[in-house]
Enzyme design. Structure first.
Site, PDB file in Angstrom:
ATOM      1  N   HIS A   1       2.989   8.565  -7.997  1.00 24.46           N
ATOM      2  CA  HIS A   1       2.824   7.830  -6.743  1.00 24.46           C
ATOM      3  C   HIS A   1       3.186   8.672  -5.535  1.00 24.46           C
ATOM      4  O   HIS A   1       2.450   8.734  -4.556  1.00 24.46           O
ATOM      5  CB  HIS A   1       3.659   6.547  -6.764  1.00 24.46           C
ATOM      6  CG  HIS A   1       3.509   5.717  -5.529  1.00 24.46           C
ATOM      7  ND1 HIS A   1       4.242   5.933  -4.384  1.00 24.46           N
ATOM      8  CD2 HIS A   1       2.694   4.689  -5.251  1.00 24.46           C
ATOM      9  CE1 HIS A   1       3.884   5.061  -3.464  1.00 24.46           C
ATOM     10  NE2 HIS A   1       2.945   4.301  -3.955  1.00 24.46           N
ATOM     11  N   ASP A   2       4.335   9.324  -5.624  1.00 23.17           N
ATOM     12  CA  ASP A   2       4.792  10.157  -4.504  1.00 23.17           C
ATOM     13  C   ASP A   2       4.464  11.630  -4.735  1.00 23.17           C
ATOM     14  O   ASP A   2       4.851  12.472  -3.922  1.00 23.17           O
ATOM     15  CB  ASP A   2       6.315  10.038  -4.335  1.00 23.17           C
ATOM     16  CG  ASP A   2       6.763   8.633  -3.948  1.00 23.17           C
ATOM     17  OD1 ASP A   2       5.906   7.748  -3.756  1.00 23.17           O
ATOM     18  OD2 ASP A   2       7.991   8.430  -3.840  1.00 23.17           O
ATOM     19  N   THR A   3       3.820  11.941  -5.853  1.00 25.24           N
ATOM     20  CA  THR A   3       3.628  13.344  -6.251  1.00 25.24           C
ATOM     21  C   THR A   3       2.156  13.605  -6.606  1.00 25.24           C
ATOM     22  O   THR A   3       1.279  13.020  -5.988  1.00 25.24           O
ATOM     23  CB  THR A   3       4.569  13.684  -7.428  1.00 25.24           C
ATOM     24  OG1 THR A   3       4.300  12.774  -8.503  1.00 25.24           O
ATOM     25  CG2 THR A   3       6.031  13.580  -7.026  1.00 25.24           C
TER      26      THR A   3
END
Ligand SMILES: *[C@@H]1O[C@H](CO)[C@@H](O)[C@H](O)[C@H]1NC(C)=O
Ligand SMILES: *[C@@H]1O[C@H](CO)[C@@H](O)[C@H](O)[C@H]1NC(C)=O
Ligand SMILES: *[C@@H]1O[C@H](CO)[C@@H](O)[C@H](O)[C@H]1NC(C)=O
Ligand SMILES: *[C@@H]1O[C@H](CO)[C@@H](O)[C@H](O)[C@H]1NC(C)=O
Ligand SMILES: *[C@@H]1O[C@H](CO)[C@@H](O)[C@H](O)[C@H]1NC(C)=O
Ligand SMILES: *[C@@H]1O[C@H](CO)[C@@H](O)[C@H](O)[C@H]1NC(C)=O
Ligand SMILES: *[C@@H]1O[C@H](CO)[C@@H](O)[C@H](O)[C@H]1NC(C)=O
Ligand SMILES: *[C@@H]1O[C@H](CO)[C@@H](O)[C@H](O)[C@H]1NC(C)=O
Ligand SMILES: *[C@@H]1O[C@H](CO)[C@@H](O)[C@H](O)[C@H]1NC(C)=O
Ligand SMILES: *[C@@H]1O[C@H](CO)[C@@H](O)[C@H](O)[C@H]1NC(C)=O
Ligand SMILES: *[C@@H]1O[C@H](CO)[C@@H](O)[C@H](O)[C@H]1NC(C)=O
Ligand SMILES: *[C@@H]1O[C@H](CO)[C@@H](O)[C@H](O)[C@H]1NC(C)=O
Length: 465
Positions: free
Chosen positions: A230-232
């Protein structure tokens, strides 16, 4: 209609909990634990005993079903990863598998509820207790289940998100856990029942359960916001797969010859293409002659419900899980159970656009609000069993007679199901917070952003059906 509008007005003062979009950060993977089977202080939560399971119920094609969901990745992006290419050789590639809509939360709601009820956003939602999920179907046949949520602080946590020690940088804190990726907690029929809520466990519990050979027969696994991509990026996901999943594929306590593992994504990253996501079936339960093959049958997140229903001869939810356009059963399971799929495959023009976003009417959509309707109680799903009808469900309000959508936000309101019911399980016992807590940070125990929403929960209940 007047009644609906009044309820909406009262419920509408809840804080808006829209989450900001995250740009992919240039973090590099660091393992949060020494091995997948060790507990770690990088996770806040203590492990809590071992999961207690009912005796094994044999299925037609498999005895254990494990789903692992990653985030926001186009089919082509996953297909370009050397690690995904590598594991694809160990299982079946489902090359025409689709998510239901955007953004994340409605897809998670759909895979356990058979509908996303018009949910247009990632905002806080609590779905009323008379709306059923796969848990009702599994428990009806005494099939054990659990969900494992990485970086969730304690079992049954109902918080909107949780911030804990940043083990990637070893400096400060990071929000690793979010409720919007925890499908069953969003349903009051699971989270408002203590025994059920405590089956939503964290990764320290996973380690304990694995070591005790106590994996349940059905599980839903959500890696944290960095490990699920999600953040990567896909490279970070790939590193996590190499660290966490690869050894577990060799571990009989996780993957035996009656296990299948569904590896997929919640949705594509790009909204302007159809919602096709790279999906694999792994595990010792995959028939040997199918290893390394591609199945181009049209599947959706509802296929994860219908396949489980077919395998254990379950009842159904009478929603998208019984919609014969969307509910194809994984072919080898369909063959083993005698279920006939709809024949849609490949690049067929019969595959609907599943990238429509935000403007689908439903009880969770404040701009296109309609009340919850009863499931289609005469539907027959892939398991052949009856539609599950929850206690207190008004079966007379059907989809056929649902009123036209109303824009509740136009009058300053929102869907009543944006209200936080205000219960939680910080020590394994149901506790009530007023106002309900929305998020928390490790250590401080302080409520970061208490919302007024709980005050309106009573009104919301009165609006149901
Ligand atoms: C916490 O994560 C860091 C970074 O990967 C790692 O070096 C450390 O060993 C982890 N701690 C534990 C207890 O596993
Ligand atoms: C591919 O899988 C094999 C067998 O598990 C493993 O030894 C190898 O390191 C993997 N390669 C990559 C690029 O993941
Ligand atoms: C830790 O984070 C703070 C605040 O972001 C920053 O100012 C500091 O330089 C960081 N320290 C290290 C060792 O990276
Ligand atoms: C599956 O595993 C069980 C337990 O290890 C073993 O008894 C059985 O023979 C295996 N079946 C097949 C088809 O390999
Ligand atoms: C959905 O995808 C199709 C391509 O398959 C595209 O034409 C359409 O514009 C997309 N819809 C949205 C709302 O982006
Ligand atoms: C089944 O799904 C298709 C594709 O989304 C949709 O067009 C159709 O209306 C649905 N059928 C029912 C009965 O809801
Ligand atoms: C399923 O059965 C059909 C018809 O017998 C056959 O053509 C197909 O190869 C089978 N598929 C799998 C995955 O076993
Ligand atoms: C609903 O009302 C809001 C607030 O007035 C407005 O921004 C939005 O465009 C409306 N939505 C629709 C579908 O009319
Ligand atoms: C939760 O369950 C209790 C009964 O155990 C009930 O009184 C309460 O209304 C339920 N709350 C919600 C939001 O459904
Ligand atoms: C859990 O916390 C509640 C509220 O603080 C308290 O009443 C209860 O005794 C606690 N239960 C246990 C088992 O610690
Ligand atoms: C631990 O699990 C047991 C059930 O196995 C439950 O009774 C207890 O309340 C749980 N405690 C915590 C802290 O979650
Ligand atoms: C966590 O929740 C708080 C309060 O509800 C919110 O302001 C924040 O944006 C959320 N963070 C994430 C990463 O979801």
């Amino acid at each position: 209609m007047a009644q609906l509008a009044r309820c909406a007005l009262l419920a509408g003062s809840a804080l808006s909990l829209a989450t900001p979009a995250f740009a992919a950060l240039a973090q590099s993977f660091q393992p949060p634990t020494l091995t997948p089977e060790s507990v770690s202080t990088n996770y806040t939560g203590p492990s809590n005993n071992t999961l207690q399971n009912t005796p094994l119920v044999p299925g037609k094609a498999f005895d254990r079903f494990i789903q692992i969901w990653f985030e926001n990745t186009d089919y082509a992006t996953a297909a370009s990863s050397p690690v995904f290419q590598n594991i694809t050789k160990q299982g079946i590639l489902l090359s025409q598998y689709y998510a239901m809509t955007h953004p994340s939360e409605p897809n998670y709601i759909a895979v356990v509820g058979g509908d996303f009820f018009g949910q247009p956003s990632d905002d806080f939602r609590a779905i009323p207790q008379n709306i059923s999920t796969v848990v009702d179907l599994l428990e009806d046949k005494n099939i054990s289940w659990a969900s494992y949520q990485e970086s969730m602080p304690y079992d049954g946590c109902t918080l909107f998100n949780y911030t804990s020690f940043d083990y990637l940088t070893d400096n400060g804190t990071y929000t690793y856990y979010v409720r919007k990726h925890n499908p069953l907690i969003i349903f009051d029929s699971v989270s408002n029942v203590t025994d059920r809520a405590l089956r939503i466990r964290n990764f320290n519990d996973f380690a304990v359960d694995l070591n005790a050979s106590a994996m349940p027969q059905w599980s839903f696994i959500t890696p944290n916001l960095v490990d699920d991509g999600h953040d990567t990026t896909i490279d970070f996901i790939s590193d996590w797969i190499t660290f966490w999943l690869m050894p577990l594929l060799e571990d009989d306590r996780f993957n035996n010859n009656r296990t299948i593992i569904l590896l997929t994504f919640d949705e594509t990253e790009t909204y302007t293409i159809n919602n096709q996501i790279y999906t694999l079936i792994l595990g010792g339960g995959v028939p040997k002659d199918l290893i390394g093959t591609t199945d181009d049958t049209f599947y959706t997140h509802y296929s994860a419900l219908s396949t489980v229903q077919a395998n254990w001869r379950l009842g159904s939810l009478g929603r998208g899980d019984t919609n014969t356009t969307l509910n194809n059963v994984f072919e080898f399971v369909a063959n083993a159970t005698g279920w006939k799929n709809n024949g849609i495959s490949g690049n067929s023009s019969a595959i609907p656009l599943l990238n429509l976003t935000g403007n689908i009417p439903g009880p969770l959509n404040g701009e296109f609000y309609v009340p919850f309707t009863a499931p289609n109680t005469s539907a027959v799903g892939a398991g052949g069993g009856p539609v599950f009808v929850a206690a207190g469900l008004n079966t007379s309000l059907t989809a056929a007679i649902v009123p036209a959508p109303v824009n509740l936000t136009a009058s300053g309101g929102d869907t009543p199901w944006a209200a936080n019911p205000g219960y939680d399980y910080p020590n394994g016992t149901k506790t009530f917070t007023n106002p309900p807590s929305q998020s928390s940070t490790s250590g401080s125990g302080k409520l970061v952003a208490p919302a007024l929403a709980g005050l309106f929960a009573a009104f919301a209940m009165a609006c149901m059906l």
